[in-house]
Motif scaffolding. Structure first.
Motif, PDB file in Angstrom:
ATOM      1  N   ASP A  95     -80.047 -37.489  89.931  1.00  0.00           N
ATOM      2  CA  ASP A  95     -80.789 -36.999  88.764  1.00  0.00           C
ATOM      3  C   ASP A  95     -81.025 -35.496  88.853  1.00  0.00           C
ATOM      4  O   ASP A  95     -80.939 -34.780  87.853  1.00  0.00           O
ATOM      5  N   VAL A  96     -81.343 -35.003  90.067  1.00  0.00           N
ATOM      6  CA  VAL A  96     -81.539 -33.562  90.263  1.00  0.00           C
ATOM      7  C   VAL A  96     -80.232 -32.835  89.960  1.00  0.00           C
ATOM      8  O   VAL A  96     -80.218 -31.829  89.249  1.00  0.00           O
ATOM      9  N   LYS A  97     -79.139 -33.359  90.483  1.00  0.00           N
ATOM     10  CA  LYS A  97     -77.824 -32.733  90.279  1.00  0.00           C
ATOM     11  C   LYS A  97     -77.488 -32.670  88.787  1.00  0.00           C
ATOM     12  O   LYS A  97     -77.035 -31.634  88.297  1.00  0.00           O
ATOM     13  N   LYS A  98     -77.752 -33.744  88.074  1.00  0.00           N
ATOM     14  CA  LYS A  98     -77.468 -33.802  86.634  1.00  0.00           C
ATOM     15  C   LYS A  98     -78.310 -32.757  85.875  1.00  0.00           C
ATOM     16  O   LYS A  98     -77.805 -32.053  85.000  1.00  0.00           O
ATOM     17  N   ALA A  99     -79.595 -32.642  86.235  1.00  0.00           N
ATOM     18  CA  ALA A  99     -80.487 -31.683  85.573  1.00  0.00           C
ATOM     19  C   ALA A  99     -80.044 -30.251  85.846  1.00  0.00           C
ATOM     20  O   ALA A  99     -79.970 -29.426  84.934  1.00  0.00           O
ATOM     21  N   VAL A 100     -79.736 -29.943  87.113  1.00  0.00           N
ATOM     22  CA  VAL A 100     -79.304 -28.597  87.495  1.00  0.00           C
ATOM     23  C   VAL A 100     -77.975 -28.257  86.819  1.00  0.00           C
ATOM     24  O   VAL A 100     -77.775 -27.139  86.352  1.00  0.00           O
ATOM     25  N   ALA A 101     -77.073 -29.226  86.750  1.00  0.00           N
ATOM     26  CA  ALA A 101     -75.765 -29.009  86.115  1.00  0.00           C
ATOM     27  C   ALA A 101     -75.923 -28.692  84.626  1.00  0.00           C
ATOM     28  O   ALA A 101     -75.099 -27.986  84.049  1.00  0.00           O
ATOM     29  N   ALA A 102     -77.001 -29.178  84.023  1.00  0.00           N
ATOM     30  CA  ALA A 102     -77.214 -28.988  82.584  1.00  0.00           C
ATOM     31  C   ALA A 102     -78.038 -27.746  82.247  1.00  0.00           C
ATOM     32  O   ALA A 102     -78.117 -27.369  81.082  1.00  0.00           O
ATOM     33  N   ASP A 103     -78.658 -27.106  83.247  1.00  0.00           N
ATOM     34  CA  ASP A 103     -79.560 -25.988  82.962  1.00  0.00           C
ATOM     35  C   ASP A 103     -79.404 -24.870  83.993  1.00  0.00           C
ATOM     36  O   ASP A 103     -79.807 -25.023  85.146  1.00  0.00           O
ATOM     37  N   PRO A 104     -78.855 -23.720  83.585  1.00  0.00           N
ATOM     38  CA  PRO A 104     -78.628 -22.598  84.510  1.00  0.00           C
ATOM     39  C   PRO A 104     -79.902 -21.985  85.097  1.00  0.00           C
ATOM     40  O   PRO A 104     -79.827 -21.196  86.024  1.00  0.00           O
ATOM     41  N   ASN A 105     -81.069 -22.349  84.560  1.00  0.00           N
ATOM     42  CA  ASN A 105     -82.323 -21.782  85.064  1.00  0.00           C
ATOM     43  C   ASN A 105     -82.990 -22.629  86.146  1.00  0.00           C
ATOM     44  O   ASN A 105     -84.036 -22.254  86.662  1.00  0.00           O
TER      45      ASN A 105
END
Length: 126
Positions: A95-105
């Motif tokens: 889930d962390v990986k998916k969130a980081v992959a979707a948001d450059p910030n």
């Protein structure tokens, strides 16, 4: 393999700090990464793993030599004084990986074994 050996294997997993591949963040030291996860820098928004997860305790111990409860106290003080917002918690490394992959910030941490091309590793905590 005994349960103890399996637990030791899990606890010995390398933890990496990841950002979105589009993020220009260079490699960083543990001290630099800690700035985000301890609320001292707002250039990137940290995301966390569940309080109950073993990776969270291991991450903060390796990153800043702090227990997860000490880090929670730091964030509680920042939130109380209006100087910060608690990192959003995600249910797993996936889930962390998916969130980081979707948001450059965003900046997060996952097991090294979970890394793929959707995220960029900026620090490795042995």
């Amino acid at each position: 393999m005994t349960l103890t050996a399996a637990t030791a294997t899990v606890m010995a997993a390398e933890v990496v700090v990841v950002v979105n591949p589009k993020n220009a963040a260079p490699q960083m030291s543990s001290e630099q990464a800690a700035q985000y996860f301890l609320g001292k820098s707002t250039a990137l928004t940290p995301v966390d793993q569940p309080e109950s997860s073993s990776i969270r305790g291991e991450f903060y111990k390796k990153l800043a030599d702090k227990e997860a409860s000490q880090v929670k106290a730091i964030w509680s003080k920042l939130v109380f004084t209006g100087k910060g917002t608690l990192p959003k918690e995600y249910g797993s490394s996936a889930d962390v990986k998916k969130a980081v992959a979707a948001d450059p910030n965003l900046i997060g941490y996952i097991e090294k074994s979970a890394v793929d091309s959707s995220v960029k590793v900026v620090a490795t905590l042995p």
